[in-house]
Design a protein around this motif. Structure first.
Motif, PDB file in Angstrom:
ATOM      1  N   ASP A   1       0.876  -0.905   0.286  1.00 55.66           N
ATOM      2  CA  ASP A   1      -0.019   0.191  -0.028  1.00 55.66           C
ATOM      3  C   ASP A   1       0.857   1.137  -0.162  1.00 55.66           C
ATOM      4  OD1 ASP A   1      -2.559  -1.103   0.538  1.00 55.66           O
ATOM      5  OD2 ASP A   1      -1.695  -1.982   2.412  1.00 55.66           O
ATOM      6  N   ARG A   2       0.768   1.878  -1.053  1.00 60.56           N
ATOM      7  CA  ARG A   2       1.357   3.411  -0.810  1.00 60.56           C
ATOM      8  C   ARG A   2       0.792   4.238  -1.216  1.00 60.56           C
ATOM      9  NH1 ARG A   2       6.134   1.938   1.501  1.00 60.56           N
ATOM     10  NH2 ARG A   2       5.240  -0.658   1.521  1.00 60.56           N
ATOM     11  N   TYR A   3       1.159   5.660  -0.957  1.00 60.68           N
ATOM     12  CA  TYR A   3       0.853   7.083  -1.108  1.00 60.68           C
ATOM     13  C   TYR A   3       1.434   7.922  -1.939  1.00 60.68           C
ATOM     14  CZ  TYR A   3      -2.164   3.976   2.669  1.00 60.68           C
ATOM     15  OH  TYR A   3      -3.168   3.765   2.686  1.00 60.68           O
ATOM     16  N   PHE A   4       0.705   8.426  -2.786  1.00 64.32           N
ATOM     17  CA  PHE A   4       1.407   9.407  -3.728  1.00 64.32           C
ATOM     18  C   PHE A   4       0.517  10.871  -3.942  1.00 64.32           C
ATOM     19  CE2 PHE A   4       2.734   5.631  -5.252  1.00 64.32           C
ATOM     20  CZ  PHE A   4       3.889   5.371  -4.981  1.00 64.32           C
ATOM     21  N   PRO A   5       0.886  11.633  -3.169  1.00 65.55           N
ATOM     22  CA  PRO A   5       0.079  13.427  -3.333  1.00 65.55           C
ATOM     23  C   PRO A   5       0.324  13.815  -4.726  1.00 65.55           C
ATOM     24  CG  PRO A   5       2.240  13.955  -2.739  1.00 65.55           C
ATOM     25  CD  PRO A   5       2.252  12.312  -3.155  1.00 65.55           C
ATOM     26  N   VAL A   6      -1.199  14.203  -5.245  1.00 64.00           N
ATOM     27  CA  VAL A   6      -1.186  14.904  -6.773  1.00 64.00           C
ATOM     28  C   VAL A   6      -1.736  16.391  -6.503  1.00 64.00           C
ATOM     29  CG1 VAL A   6      -3.337  14.768  -8.665  1.00 64.00           C
ATOM     30  CG2 VAL A   6      -1.949  12.799  -8.028  1.00 64.00           C
TER      31      VAL A   6
END
Length: 605
Positions: A146-151
C-alpha cells in the motif's frame, strides 16, 4: 541453463540518479486552437518530450510565443511576430512572409534549437534474473504494498481546475465506470501487479495566485505548487504515508496544446527535480523529487484527461521506459504500438482502457516470474493461464541470455478488452496469445530509446495467436547466431478466457491438455485480497511465492496422482530441490486454512 536476462531494479535507484524526461507520443489529430485575440487556427502536434513540434493543417511550422498564442516560426526556427491562422484567413503580409521561408530548413533550425532540450542521462538501474530471489529483497517498497502519492490539482487566476472529487474517483475508485471506463488508475496498477502494488492517489486542490502564463518555467510552477501543498493541514496529517523523497503528480489546468503555447516544456512528461534544479526540493522538512507533469484537460475533448495518459506518465515515475519509435515526422510508427501502455496503448478505447503491463514489464518490476521453457519439454503440452494470473513463459537464446521470447495470454477482458480499438496508430491489435521478442540492450534501455531504430527493435509483439491462427514458428535470434531447439508454437487450443494449451513441435498435437474444470487450475484471482501465487523452476530449484496470510501447505502430485511432497510452511515462500526428480509435469498446489488457493502444472527437467 543459467539465465542472465536483466530485471529492472527501479524505485530505490530512481531517486539516486537523474533520469531522462519521458512521456507519451503527441497526438497528431487536428485540433482547433483559439488564440488570445479570438481567432482560431487548426494545428497538429508531433513528436514527444525529447522533441515535439506543431504544424498548421497545411504543414506550416508554428511555435508558442510565450503568451498563449501560436505564431509562425521564422527562418531561424524562432517565434515570428505573425499570429498563426488557417490558410484561408491569412493576410497578404502573412502570405508574403511564409513564401519567403523554406519550411524544411525552418524545421531543421527548430530541431537544432529544441531537439536536445533534455539531455539523456541514466534511467533506473537493472539486475540479472539469476539473482531474482535476492533482487526481490532489494527492490524498494516504492512499488510494492500500500503506497500513497500526492496529486497537486492546480488552478491559476485565469484557469479553473476540474472538480477534485471527480479527479479522485478517476484515480482511486474501485470499479470506476463513469464515461465508459472499466476501472480507476488504482485498479489498473493493482491488476497489472497481481495485487502486489496498491497505490492511493491523494488529490490536493492547489490555487496559485497568478495567471498561468506568468509561471514562465517549470521550476517556478512546481515549487510554487509545492509551497502551497506543504501548508495544507490535510497534507501534514498524511505526509508520513509518503516516501522520503516524495514522488508526486502535478496536474496543470490546461491542455497540452494550450500549455505549450506558453512554454514548450509544458508537455505531459516525467522528470526529477534533481535533474531540473540540480537538487531535490525541500520545504518545511518535506522533500520532493520524482514527478509526473500532466495536463488536466484532454486536448481532443476538453474533458478530464485520459486515464491512460496519466497512468503512462506515472509508470515512468515507477521506472518504466517508452517502447515506441518515431519516424522523421515525429509520428510513432514502430514498437508494440496498441499492445502496451508505454507505446500507443494510451489511445485504446478512447484512452479509457490502457492495456495492462506486459509480462516483461511485470518481471522488470519484480511482480512476477517467467516460466522458462527448455528443449526437452517439446513433446509435452504447455498450459498457459491468462496474464492476470501472473503466468507467462520465456524462451531464451542459449547463446545470449538477454535475448528471449515471452509468451503470454490476454483474453479481451477488462483493461485489455480494447486492444483492437486504438485511435492513434492506424495499426489495430487483437487479443489472444502474444509472442513478444525481447533483445535487452543496456545502452538502448538506459537512454529510454529501446525502439529508436526501426531496423533493430529491442522489444516488440511479433505475433498474436488465437483459435483461428494456431501456428507460429521460427524462434530465431540475432545475437551470436543463437538458435534454440524450440521451433515454435503448434496446435494451439483456447479454452475460453481461462486457459490455452499448445505444443512446441510439429511431431505432436495437443492430446493431453483436457479442458480444465472450474478452480482445477489457476493462481489466486486478482480480485482476491492478496497477490497471486507464483511458481518457477530455475537451476533445479522449485520456488513458490505465496503471499497468503497464515499457515500453508505445499503439495506436489505426479502424473499418476501420487502425492510426492507435502510440506507445511509459514512464510511467503518455500523452495524444493527437484534436480534429481524424473522429468515431466507435476501438479503443484498451495493450501491455506485447509483450502486450495492455487494449483499449477510445472515442468521438471
Amino acid at each position: 541453463m543459467k539465465l542472465i536476462r536483466f530485471i529492472s531494479l527501479f524505485c530505490s535507484l530512481v531517486v539516486l540518479f537523474p533520469v531522462s524526461m519521458m512521456a507519451a507520443p503527441a497526438n497528431p489529430t487536428p485540433v482547433v486552437f483559439t488564440q488570445k485575440d479570438g481567432s482560431t487556427v487548426t494545428i497538429r502536434q508531433f513528436g514527444d518530450e525529447h522533441y515535439h513540434f506543431t504544424k498548421t493543417i497545411d504543414g506550416i511550422l508554428v511555435v508558442g510565443d510565450g503568451n498563449g498564442n501560436y505564431v509562425y516560426a521564422d527562418a531561424k526556427g524562432n517565434p515570428s511576430g505573425f499570429i498563426a491562422k488557417d490558410a484561408a484567413e491569412r493576410t497578404p503580409d502573412e502570405l508574403k512572409f511564409l513564401e519567403s521561408l523554406n519550411q524544411s530548413e525552418v524545421h531543421s533550425k527548430h530541431k537544432a534549437l529544441n531537439g536536445v532540450r533534455f539531455p539523456e542521462t541514466l534511467a533506473p538501474s537493472v539486475i540479472k534474473p539469476a539473482a531474482l530471489l535476492r533482487a526481490n529483497k532489494r527492490v524498494s517498497s516504492f512499488v510494492t504494498g500500500d503506497r500513497y502519492f500526492p496529486v497537486m490539482l492546480l488552478s491559476t487566476d485565469d484557469a479553473e481546475a476540474f472538480d477534485s472529487a471527480k479527479v479522485y474517483k478517476k484515480l482511486n475508485k474501485k470499479g470506476y465506470s463513469e464515461d465508459g471506463h472499466v476501472g480507476s488508475m488504482r485498479d489498473y496498477f493493482i491488476e497489472s501487479s497481481g495485487g502486489k502494488f496498491k497505490p492511493t492517489f491523494d488529490v490536493y486542490p492547489i490555487s496559485l495566485p497568478m495567471i498561468f502564463g506568468e509561471y514562465r518555467n517549470e521550476r517556478t510552477l512546481i515549487t510554487s505548487a509545492i509551497d502551497k501543498l506543504v501548508e495544507r493541514e490535510d497534507f501534514k496529517k498524511r505526509a508520513e504515508k509518503y516516501e522520503e523523497e516524495c514522488p508526486f503528480i502535478l496536474m496543470h489546468p490546461l491542455s497540452n496544446e494550450e500549455a505549450s503555447a506558453y512554454n514548450a516544456d509544458y508537455y505531459s512528461h516525467q522528470y526529477t527535480l534533481r535533474a531540473l534544479m540540480k537538487s531535490v526540493y525541500t520545504k518545511d522538512g518535506y522533500t520532493f523529487n520524482n514527478y509526473a507533469f500532466v495536463s488536466q484537460k484532454d486536448e481532443d475533448t476538453g474533458k478530464l484527461n485520459r486515464l491512460a495518459t496519466i497512468a503512462h506518465e506515472f509508470s515512468h515515475v515507477l521506472g518504466l521506459y517508452d517502447l515506441y519509435g518515431v519516424d522523421a515526422e515525429g509520428y510513432a510508427t514502430v514498437g508494440p504500438l496498441p499492445f502496451d501502455l508505454m507505446a500507443l496503448g494510451t489511445r485504446n478505447g478512447g484512452g479509457r482502457f490502457p492495456p495492462t503491463f506486459s509480462a516483461f514489464e511485470r518481471e522488470s518490476m519484480g511482480w512476477m516470474l517467467l516460466d522458462e521453457v527448455f528443449p526437452d519439454s517439446l513433446l509435452r503440452p504447455h498450459m498457459l493461464e491468462p496474464l492476470s494470473e501472473m503466468h507467462a513463459y520465456s524462451i531464451t537464446n542459449p547463446k545470449h541470455g538477454d535475448e528471449y521470447y515471452v509468451i503470454e495470454y490476454r483474453p479481451a477482458v477488462g483493461f485489455d478488452s480494447k486492444i483492437s480499438e486504438s485511435e492513434y496508430s492506424g495499426i489495430q491489435g487483437k487479443n489472444g496469445v502474444f509472442v513478444w521478442y525481447v533483445d535487452y540492450d543496456e545502452t538502448a534501455f538506459y537512454s529510454n530509446y529501446p525502439n529508436s531504430d526501426p531496423n533493430n527493435l529491442h522489444i516488440d509483439v511479433m505475433q498474436v495467436l488465437d483459435s483461428k491462427n494456431t501456428y507460429y514458428a521460427d524462434f530465431s535470434y540475432k545475437r551470436e547466431k543463437g538458435k534454440t531447439e524450440i521451433p515454435g508454437i503448434f496446435d494451439l487450443k483456447v479454452y475460453g478466457d481461462s486457459l490455452v494449451c499448445f505444443v512446441l513441435t510439429q511431431e505432436e498435437g495437443v492430446k493431453a491438455c483436457p479442458k480444465p474444470k472450474p478452480s482445477a487450475i489457476g493462481a489466486v484471482r486478482s480480485s482476491a485480497p492478496f497477490a497471486p501465487v507464483q511458481m518457477r523452476v530455475l537451476e533445479g530449484m522449485l520456488t513458490v511465492q505465496a503471499p497468503v496470510p497464515g499457515s500453508k501447505r505445499l503439495k506436489i502430485v505426479d502424473a499418476m496422482g501420487v502425492c510426492i511432497q507435502d510440506i507445511p510452511f509459514e512464510g511467503e515462500s518455500v523452495q524444493v530441490n527437484v534436480s534429481s526428480w524424473a522429468r515431466g509435469n507435476v501438479l503443484v498446489m498451495v493450501e491455506a486454512g485447509g483450502k486450495r488457493v492455487s494449483s499449477r502444472f510445472i515442468t521438471v527437467r
